[in-house]
Design an enzyme around this catalytic site. Sequence first.
Site, PDB file in Angstrom:
ATOM      1  N   PRO A  90      43.586  37.122  37.288  1.00 27.14           N
ATOM      2  CA  PRO A  90      43.894  36.835  35.883  1.00 27.14           C
ATOM      3  C   PRO A  90      43.856  35.337  35.570  1.00 27.14           C
ATOM      4  O   PRO A  90      43.835  34.952  34.403  1.00 27.14           O
ATOM      5  CB  PRO A  90      45.310  37.395  35.689  1.00 27.14           C
ATOM      6  N   GLU A 117      50.744  40.550  44.999  1.00 27.69           N
ATOM      7  CA  GLU A 117      51.046  39.506  44.010  1.00 27.69           C
ATOM      8  C   GLU A 117      49.958  38.454  43.949  1.00 27.69           C
ATOM      9  O   GLU A 117      49.872  37.668  43.019  1.00 27.69           O
ATOM     10  CB  GLU A 117      52.394  38.840  44.334  1.00 27.69           C
ATOM     11  N   ARG A 155      22.992  45.302  35.406  1.00 26.56           N
ATOM     12  CA  ARG A 155      22.132  45.778  34.312  1.00 26.56           C
ATOM     13  C   ARG A 155      21.251  44.676  33.743  1.00 26.56           C
ATOM     14  O   ARG A 155      20.324  44.952  32.989  1.00 26.56           O
ATOM     15  CB  ARG A 155      22.958  46.482  33.232  1.00 26.56           C
ATOM     16  N   ASP A 170      21.207  44.122  23.728  1.00 22.29           N
ATOM     17  CA  ASP A 170      22.624  44.432  23.867  1.00 22.29           C
ATOM     18  C   ASP A 170      23.491  43.625  22.918  1.00 22.29           C
ATOM     19  O   ASP A 170      23.117  42.544  22.509  1.00 22.29           O
ATOM     20  CB  ASP A 170      23.102  44.007  25.270  1.00 22.29           C
TER      21      ASP A 170
HETATM   22  N1  ADE Z   1      43.188  41.009  38.926  1.00 24.38           N
HETATM   23  C1  ADE Z   1      44.311  41.359  38.281  1.00 24.38           C
HETATM   24  N2  ADE Z   1      44.168  41.243  36.967  1.00 24.38           N
HETATM   25  C2  ADE Z   1      42.890  40.804  36.739  1.00 24.38           C
HETATM   26  C3  ADE Z   1      42.147  40.480  35.598  1.00 24.38           C
HETATM   27  N3  ADE Z   1      42.666  40.578  34.367  1.00 24.38           N
HETATM   28  N4  ADE Z   1      40.873  40.072  35.751  1.00 24.38           N
HETATM   29  C4  ADE Z   1      40.359  39.937  36.975  1.00 24.38           C
HETATM   30  N5  ADE Z   1      41.020  40.232  38.102  1.00 24.38           N
HETATM   31  C5  ADE Z   1      42.284  40.659  37.994  1.00 24.38           C
END
Ligand code: ADE
Length: 246
Positions: A90, A117, A155, A170
């Site tokens: 994230p 985590e 793709r 696309d």
């Molecule tokens: N791992 C956990 N959440 C994620 C996300 N939003 N994007 C990429 N990998 C992740």
Amino acid sequence: MLSRIDVITLFPDWVEGLKSLGLTGKALASGQVELKTWNPRDFTSDVHRSVDDRPYGGGPGMVMRPEPLARAIEAASSAGSPARVACLSPQGRKLDQAGVLELVQQQRLILVCGRYEGIDQRVLDELIDDEWSIGDYVLSGGEPAAAVMIDAVVRQIPGVLGHERSAIEDSFADGLLDCPHFTRPENWRGHAVPEVLTSGDHGRISQWRRAQALHRTRRLRPDLWSERTLDSEDQDALAAWSQEFS
Ligand code: ADE
């Protein structure tokens, strides 16, 4: 152009399953793009084959141990030509179509999926070239994000989609959302297909599609719209079809 993807994951089934799904699956299963998984658990040396441990400093959750993960990445790296090593997390750069087109230019990608985590920061510092996120929400691991990324990049490889223009036309290919699509019947539950699409006039059809894409983007994605400057063809397209939008 991308010819091989290696994925470092504790859950190889997440990724192997992609080989049986759709046109991108066919490309992966047939080896048009090679896809190989590596499990850090196979690179442990303790009797429990443990891949995670408690975080220094305390707190909830577990952290992926550096050594099995590093060994898996190194094994994948040395099994072919030089690769860009990307971690899904994230914290990463938000994946968009521009990012997808950058990634597909690499000859080889190694995707590292975190679990628990997170990953020991020293592995990120030593072995990872970049981090990518698929959106501002937290998944249980990087695997679904890797699956999204793999589908999006595969793709784009020439020959993977049945129709060569599909990837070019696309959504986002040109910073715009896609236009609406219709198929038979011409009249469905009282709703007719837009007349222009059955006119056989390819100039009008392509102008209508362009105007629809522009209008949709303006209405639904002001963030994308604000980055655009309209050329005269786009202005003409919008003007020609402005009645449709009112
Ligand atoms: N791992 C956990 N959440 C994620 C996300 N939003 N994007 C990429 N990998 C992740």
